[in-house]
Scaffold this active site. Sequence first.
Site, PDB file in Angstrom:
ATOM      1  N   GLU A   1      -4.621   2.607  -4.380  1.00 46.68           N
ATOM      2  CA  GLU A   1      -3.172   2.658  -4.205  1.00 46.68           C
ATOM      3  C   GLU A   1      -2.610   1.362  -3.649  1.00 46.68           C
ATOM      4  OE1 GLU A   1      -4.878   4.566  -0.392  1.00 46.68           O
ATOM      5  OE2 GLU A   1      -5.449   4.283  -2.490  1.00 46.68           O
TER       6      GLU A   1
ATOM      7  N   ASP B   1       0.842  -1.196   0.000  1.00 40.68           N
ATOM      8  CA  ASP B   1       0.000   0.000   0.000  1.00 40.68           C
ATOM      9  C   ASP B   1       0.881   1.251   0.000  1.00 40.68           C
ATOM     10  OD1 ASP B   1      -2.986   0.901   0.529  1.00 40.68           O
ATOM     11  OD2 ASP B   1      -1.706   2.187   1.758  1.00 40.68           O
TER      12      ASP B   1
END
Length: 314
Positions: free
Chosen positions: A228, A184
């Site tokens: 993301e 992430d």
Amino acid sequence: MLINRAVDNIGMSLRGATILVVDDDPVQANLVYQALNNDFTVKACTNGAELFELIERNLPDLILLDIHLPDINGVEICRRLVADERYAAIPVIFMTASMSSDIEDVCWSVGADDFIVKPVNPTTLINRVKNQLAIRLQSGLLEKLAYTDVLTGTYNRRFFSESLLKHVAVAGRNDQQLSLLMVDVDNFKLYNDVYGHVMGDKCLADVAESMIKSLKRAEDMVCRYGGEEFTVLLPNTGLEGALQVAERIRAAVELRGIKHSESSWQVVTVSIGVAIAQFDTSDDVASLLVNQADENLYRSKAGGRNRISAPAHH
């Protein structure tokens, strides 16, 4: 737009394609060669046995197949090609001196892609060949695009989900290890707020590139899981190997030096959760693997970000 640009280049991509001509009539074979040789690589053989020897060594992009051959007739050859997954995607155009409705029906019934009457008209032949090659190329292109994240160039979540199930099955059957990284981008919402979404998109593409370059094996794959968040699937890899890959990715992203004024490191970083497939359970191995990676990713973020969390032991 991506599809349109790619399709615009199909004509260029067809040049140099390999055409295999299967005909025991040297006059007809030479006529086909003369018609196609300027645009394509043309190879020839005179019977079915030679055909199967040739394609076992090098797959052609298209086969021009005479129906009447001295050993195996073209209809039976086409039937065998279509039934074999190694050759089923190769377009087959029949060449025949007789185009009765019965012959046409047989050609279609065994899976031929087109047919042309002998003696061949060079212009018609070239156009039929180019048409079939373009169809094959577009089909492969669209299939690739269906599994690709356009922004980052990585595989997409659909491809990840399908691949995960396949790799879990293979690892379980062959008693192999299987690892998963959940990655992430840290403080990405703040990045978008400060630099804007255009720069945010570029940031994700740059992070993905760093991740891909961190992998050393062709079978390892980076997928955009959503937003993301990325996954990295590592077949035949245990905890130690997974940790090494995770550290290469973490370091590569930080060293890339993508400016991020709201980050403690002043550059874009990633947090990573590591998981190892557990086959000694009756539960869904794939789901457990994803959940474990996600839990360890949460630990990395809660622990301060720009770090790796893994199972305590395995």
